[in-house]
Every structure is written in structure tokens, then in C-alpha cells.
Motif scaffolding. Structure first.
Motif, PDB file in Angstrom:
ATOM      1  N   GLN A   2       0.827  -1.213   0.000  1.00  0.00           N
ATOM      2  CA  GLN A   2       0.000   0.000   0.000  1.00  0.00           C
ATOM      3  C   GLN A   2       0.861   1.263   0.000  1.00  0.00           C
TER       4      GLN A   2
ATOM      5  N   LEU B 159       0.276   6.819   6.351  1.00  0.00           N
ATOM      6  CA  LEU B 159      -0.907   5.948   6.374  1.00  0.00           C
ATOM      7  C   LEU B 159      -1.548   6.049   7.753  1.00  0.00           C
ATOM      8  N   ASP B 160      -2.842   6.346   7.788  1.00  0.00           N
ATOM      9  CA  ASP B 160      -3.529   6.547   9.066  1.00  0.00           C
ATOM     10  C   ASP B 160      -3.524   5.238   9.865  1.00  0.00           C
TER      11      ASP B 160
ATOM     12  N   ASN C 204      -5.120   4.438  12.517  1.00  0.00           N
ATOM     13  CA  ASN C 204      -6.459   4.067  13.008  1.00  0.00           C
ATOM     14  C   ASN C 204      -7.268   3.327  11.937  1.00  0.00           C
ATOM     15  N   GLU C 205      -6.915   3.559  10.652  1.00  0.00           N
ATOM     16  CA  GLU C 205      -7.651   2.945   9.541  1.00  0.00           C
ATOM     17  C   GLU C 205      -6.811   1.857   8.874  1.00  0.00           C
TER      18      GLU C 205
ATOM     19  N   ASP D 213      -8.785  -0.838   6.804  1.00  0.00           N
ATOM     20  CA  ASP D 213      -9.278  -0.421   5.480  1.00  0.00           C
ATOM     21  C   ASP D 213      -8.125  -0.319   4.488  1.00  0.00           C
ATOM     22  N   ILE D 214      -6.999   0.218   4.973  1.00  0.00           N
ATOM     23  CA  ILE D 214      -5.838   0.418   4.083  1.00  0.00           C
ATOM     24  C   ILE D 214      -5.297  -0.945   3.649  1.00  0.00           C
TER      25      ILE D 214
ATOM     26  N   LEU E 146      -8.748   6.252  -0.913  1.00  0.00           N
ATOM     27  CA  LEU E 146      -8.262   6.482   0.452  1.00  0.00           C
ATOM     28  C   LEU E 146      -7.607   7.861   0.577  1.00  0.00           C
TER      29      LEU E 146
ATOM     30  N   ASP F 279     -10.301  10.317   0.857  1.00  0.00           N
ATOM     31  CA  ASP F 279     -10.920  10.245   2.188  1.00  0.00           C
ATOM     32  C   ASP F 279     -10.024  10.825   3.270  1.00  0.00           C
ATOM     33  N   GLY F 280      -8.726  10.939   2.965  1.00  0.00           N
ATOM     34  CA  GLY F 280      -7.798  11.518   3.937  1.00  0.00           C
ATOM     35  C   GLY F 280      -7.107  10.483   4.801  1.00  0.00           C
ATOM     36  N   TYR F 281      -7.209   9.208   4.432  1.00  0.00           N
ATOM     37  CA  TYR F 281      -6.543   8.158   5.201  1.00  0.00           C
ATOM     38  C   TYR F 281      -5.083   8.005   4.790  1.00  0.00           C
ATOM     39  N   VAL F 282      -4.807   8.415   3.572  1.00  0.00           N
ATOM     40  CA  VAL F 282      -3.430   8.391   3.073  1.00  0.00           C
ATOM     41  C   VAL F 282      -3.060   9.825   2.695  1.00  0.00           C
TER      42      VAL F 282
END
Length: 189
Positions: free
Chosen positions: A5, A22-23, A25-26, A29-30, A42, A45-48
Motif C-alpha cells: 500500500q 498511512l492513518d 487508526n484505519e 481499510d488500508i 483512500l 478520504d484523507g486516510y493516506v
């Protein structure tokens, strides 16, 4: 492991792997993302996130440069090259010649000096007679004063010569008619 990823995210974001965040907390999903399309989602969405560039401040460098402009940190111990390597004589000479020649051109265009004086001073500049603009300017003023003085003296001399010539002619004209043949001496008886 999020190795895949991270690599895909770096490719999508157009940066290195070390700049990808890379978040944590998520992570679940990642972990499921296994294509660039899902990684893009992602990112939206702001996760990466692409990390900002690391600050490399030049503040200290600017302070040092400002001090060096004042002449600090430039003593004998800080010098590596020879004097000529640090500031070549040729460059100093070229700068001086350009300054003097530019001044001569300007004076000639402004009709402050004629072309003969221009050429004479040009050759003298090349011969290292004038060390800077001030010296050249003073020389020009001096030369112009001498030239005008010589011209006035020549004009006075010419006027005096013409006056004397006219006086001689007048004397000659006055003397010619008055002179007559000398009378013969009377014989004594």
C-alpha cells in the motif's frame, strides 16, 4: 504489512515512500486496498496523506552572509585561494577599462570632448594612466582648461600680429607721400 500500500500510495501521490503517511487508526481499510484506484479513494478520504517537505532553514546562512558582506569571517585564516584566485587582476582591469571607456564615450557623445581628445584619452586609459573615473575627469577638465587658455593666447597673439601689421602699413602709407626728392645743396660762392 502495509508495504504494498505504501508503494502504491507513493506512486499515486508522485513522491517517495518516506513521504507517505498511512492513518494507523484505519489500518484495516488500508490493508484491504490492493490497487491504485482504491488507494486514490483512500487519499480522497484523507486516510493516506503526502507528508509536507522537511524544513531546511536558511536563516543562519543569511545571517552569516550578511556578516560576511560587512567583512566578518573573512580574515587570513578563512582564505583558501590566492588573492588572484579570489579576485583576478584581469577582472579588476576589465571592470576599470569598461568604466573609463564608457565615460569617454558618454563625454564624446555629449560633445564635452572632441574625437581627437577622445582617442588620445582612450589610448592613455589603455596605458594605465588613469586609475579611476575621478582622476580621468580631473584630467579632462585640466586638458580643456589648457586648451581654452592656449586658444585665447593664440587669438590674442594673432590679434596683436594683425594690429602691428596694420600699424606698419599705416606708417608706410603716411611716410610715402610726405617724402620728396632731397633739394640740391646751394653752392657756396
Amino acid at each position: 504489512s502495509l508495504k504494498l500500500q505504501k508503494r502504491l500510495a507513493a506512486s499515486v501521490l508522485g513522491c517517495g515512500k518516506r513521504k507517505v503517511w498511512l492513518d494507523p487508526n484505519e489500518a484495516g481499510d488500508i490493508l484491504m486496498a490492493n490497487s491504485r484506484a482504491t488507494i486514490r479513494r483512500l487519499v480522497n478520504d484523507g486516510y493516506v496523506i503526502k507528508k509536507p517537505p522537511v524544513v531546511h532553514s536558511r536563516a543562519r546562512v543569511r545571517i552569516t552572509e550578511a556578516a560576511k558582506r560587512k567583512g566578518r569571517h573573512m580574515g587570513h585564516g578563512k582564505r583558501k585561494g590566492t588573492r588572484d584566485a579570489r579576485m583576478p587582476q584581469k577582472i579588476i582591469w576589465m571592470r576599470r577599462m569598461r568604466v573609463l571607456r564608457h565615460m569617454l564615450r558618454k563625454y564624446r557623445d555629449q560633445k564635452k570632448i572632441d574625437r581627437h581628445m577622445y582617442h588620445e584619452l582612450y589610448v592613455r586609459c589603455k596605458g594605465n594612466v588613469f586609475k579611476n573615473k575621478r582622476v580621468l575627469m580631473e584630467h579632462i577638465h585640466q586638458a580643456k582648461l589648457e586648451k581654452t587658455r592656449d586658444e585665447t593666447i593664440a587669438a590674442q597673439y594673432e590679434a596683436r600680429r594683425l594690429k602691428n601689421k596694420a600699424m606698419r602699413e599705416r606708417k608706410g602709407a603716411d611716410a610715402a607721400p610726405t617724402t620728396t626728392a632731397p633739394e640740391p645743396a646751394a653752392k657756396k660762392s
